[in-house]
Design a protein around this motif. Structure first.
Motif, mmCIF file in Angstrom:
data_model
loop_
_atom_site.group_PDB
_atom_site.id
_atom_site.type_symbol
_atom_site.label_atom_id
_atom_site.label_comp_id
_atom_site.label_asym_id
_atom_site.label_seq_id
_atom_site.Cartn_x
_atom_site.Cartn_y
_atom_site.Cartn_z
ATOM 1 N N MET A 127 -44.876 -4.650 -54.400
ATOM 2 C CA MET A 127 -43.656 -3.871 -54.606
ATOM 3 C C MET A 127 -43.577 -3.337 -56.038
ATOM 4 O O MET A 127 -43.153 -2.204 -56.271
ATOM 5 N N GLU A 128 -43.993 -4.151 -57.007
ATOM 6 C CA GLU A 128 -43.986 -3.722 -58.404
ATOM 7 C C GLU A 128 -44.914 -2.531 -58.618
ATOM 8 O O GLU A 128 -44.618 -1.628 -59.398
ATOM 9 N N ARG A 129 -46.024 -2.510 -57.912
ATOM 10 C CA ARG A 129 -46.932 -1.376 -58.006
ATOM 11 C C ARG A 129 -46.420 -0.194 -57.194
ATOM 12 O O ARG A 129 -46.586 0.969 -57.582
ATOM 13 N N GLY A 130 -45.783 -0.493 -56.068
ATOM 14 C CA GLY A 130 -45.322 0.559 -55.182
ATOM 15 C C GLY A 130 -44.291 1.477 -55.807
ATOM 16 O O GLY A 130 -44.253 2.675 -55.509
ATOM 17 N N VAL A 131 -43.435 0.936 -56.690
ATOM 18 C CA VAL A 131 -42.377 1.762 -57.291
ATOM 19 C C VAL A 131 -42.973 2.884 -58.139
ATOM 20 O O VAL A 131 -42.326 3.912 -58.357
ATOM 21 N N LYS A 132 -44.208 2.715 -58.587
ATOM 22 C CA LYS A 132 -44.871 3.777 -59.352
ATOM 23 C C LYS A 132 -45.201 4.978 -58.460
ATOM 24 O O LYS A 132 -45.393 6.086 -58.957
ATOM 25 N N LEU A 133 -45.265 4.746 -57.161
ATOM 26 C CA LEU A 133 -45.581 5.817 -56.215
ATOM 27 C C LEU A 133 -44.328 6.529 -55.722
ATOM 28 O O LEU A 133 -44.360 7.723 -55.423
ATOM 29 N N GLY A 134 -43.224 5.791 -55.617
ATOM 30 C CA GLY A 134 -41.984 6.387 -55.123
ATOM 31 C C GLY A 134 -40.901 5.335 -54.986
ATOM 32 O O GLY A 134 -41.187 4.157 -54.766
ATOM 33 N N ALA A 135 -39.636 5.758 -55.088
ATOM 34 C CA ALA A 135 -38.514 4.820 -55.100
ATOM 35 C C ALA A 135 -38.378 4.041 -53.795
ATOM 36 O O ALA A 135 -37.912 2.899 -53.791
ATOM 37 N N ASP A 136 -38.782 4.640 -52.654
ATOM 38 C CA ASP A 136 -38.636 3.962 -51.363
ATOM 39 C C ASP A 136 -39.804 3.048 -51.015
ATOM 40 O O ASP A 136 -39.714 2.273 -50.051
ATOM 41 N N VAL A 137 -40.891 3.117 -51.772
ATOM 42 C CA VAL A 137 -42.085 2.352 -51.401
ATOM 43 C C VAL A 137 -41.845 0.838 -51.443
ATOM 44 O O VAL A 137 -42.230 0.130 -50.501
ATOM 45 N N PRO A 138 -41.191 0.294 -52.488
ATOM 46 C CA PRO A 138 -40.938 -1.159 -52.466
ATOM 47 C C PRO A 138 -40.151 -1.602 -51.242
ATOM 48 O O PRO A 138 -40.458 -2.635 -50.635
ATOM 49 N N TYR A 139 -39.143 -0.825 -50.860
ATOM 50 C CA TYR A 139 -38.392 -1.185 -49.649
ATOM 51 C C TYR A 139 -39.299 -1.154 -48.420
ATOM 52 O O TYR A 139 -39.205 -2.020 -47.540
ATOM 53 N N CYS A 140 -40.173 -0.157 -48.324
ATOM 54 C CA CYS A 140 -41.058 -0.045 -47.166
ATOM 55 C C CYS A 140 -42.051 -1.199 -47.096
ATOM 56 O O CYS A 140 -42.579 -1.504 -46.018
ATOM 57 N N ILE A 141 -42.317 -1.839 -48.234
ATOM 58 C CA ILE A 141 -43.126 -3.057 -48.238
ATOM 59 C C ILE A 141 -42.279 -4.245 -47.783
ATOM 60 O O ILE A 141 -42.716 -5.077 -46.987
ATOM 61 N N MET A 142 -41.033 -4.311 -48.246
ATOM 62 C CA MET A 142 -40.132 -5.417 -47.890
ATOM 63 C C MET A 142 -39.710 -5.341 -46.427
ATOM 64 O O MET A 142 -39.808 -6.295 -45.687
#
Length: 291
Positions: A127-142
């Motif tokens: 999730m910490e890495r995902g936020v660098k790609l886009g704001a919704d990516v951490p949620y899509c991991i969770m």
């Protein structure tokens, strides 16, 4: 492991409020996001060298313009992975529709690269890495039912949405999230969603308490520009939806039904109309795992 297949699930916003515009231009939000059982199928396969990609939609980029490609490259560069990777996306989530279709593909690729190359990253680290790609990516991991705050980076799991039937309808238009936020007039919004009340309704498993609080302040921008969104909402409610709402910045509309037959009838009516291009009748997804 040389190959992995995953389901990248879509989301809808049960409620979406914008609190304020920050000095840096970002908007602070408070919203409830819900994963639904509509997904893109993604296959990752090890190759000899480089990153290659294919999709079932000819207009989607298959290079660094695609968030899934960037997700793979980010992890492979960080961990100096010498072998290659082929990414295949069979896309079903509507594109540019307010359902995190790109973000969920990127999230799935992060998860898959971590597994296939045995990188050992935790969900939190992804999730910490995902936020660098886009704001919704951490949620899509969770995934699941989640309260999102800040600029979308503060995520708190909440009680699951009670089981129901969710009718998703995408009109034949696309909407720019950037355009919607730039044209949002916060000072003219008279009523804000009761997000805290929705969280409590979820806690006590009160589906009607959730649906009666469904609001999205971004509708004040998107509906005047695309009035068919309001027409879709009204048709769903007339046919028995407990409520209907635009997801994200739109233009996708979803309606929540406690009766599958009513949802099917509304879906069939929409398919016969000229209002929509894609329709799906799905259920919520509340297991926070790719397996």
């Amino acid at each position: 492991m040389n190959r992995i297949q995953m389901k990248a699930l879509a989301k809808v916003n049960l409620g979406l409020d914008v609190i304020r515009r920050r000095e840096d231009g970002y908007h602070e939000v408070k919203m409830i996001m819900q994963t639904v059982r509509l997904y893109d199928r993604i296959i990752l396969e090890k190759t000899q060298k480089g990153i290659s990609m294919e999709t079932n939609l000819s207009f989607l980029p298959v290079n660094e313009q695609n968030i899934a490609y960037r997700a793979a490259k980010m992890l492979m560069d960080e961990f100096h992975i010498q072998s290659g990777l082929h990414i295949k996306i069979d896309k079903h989530i509507p594109v540019a529709a307010g359902m995190a279709g790109g973000s969920t593909d990127g999230a799935a690729v992060l998860y898959g690269v971590n597994k296939i190359f045995e990188l050992g990253l935790t969900k939190r680290q992804l999730m910490e890495r995902g936020v660098k790609l886009g704001a919704d990516v951490p949620y899509c991991i969770m995934r699941g039912t989640v309260l999102s705050e800040g600029i979308g980076e503060i995520l708190t799991p909440v009680s699951s949405l009670p089981d129901c039937h969710i009718l998703i309808a995408k009109p034949p238009v696309s909407v720019s999230t950037k355009h919607v936020y730039e044209n949002l007039k916060l000072d003219k919004i008279e009523k804000h969603p009761d997000i805290d009340g929705m969280v409590e309704a979820l806690r006590i498993e009160d589906l009607h308490g959730v649906t009666q609080r469904m609001e999205n302040v971004l509708e004040t921008v998107t509906i005047p520009e695309h009035p068919e969104i309001q027409q879709i909402k009204e048709l769903m409610i007339k046919e028995g939806a407990l409520n209907a709402l635009m997801s994200g910045s739109g233009p996708t509309v979803f309606g929540i039904f406690d009766d599958r037959e009513k949802g099917m009838r509304a879906r069939d009516l929409l398919r016969k109309s000229s209002l929509v291009r894609q329709t799906y009748l799905v259920r919520p997804f509340n297991i926070r795992s790719y397996r």
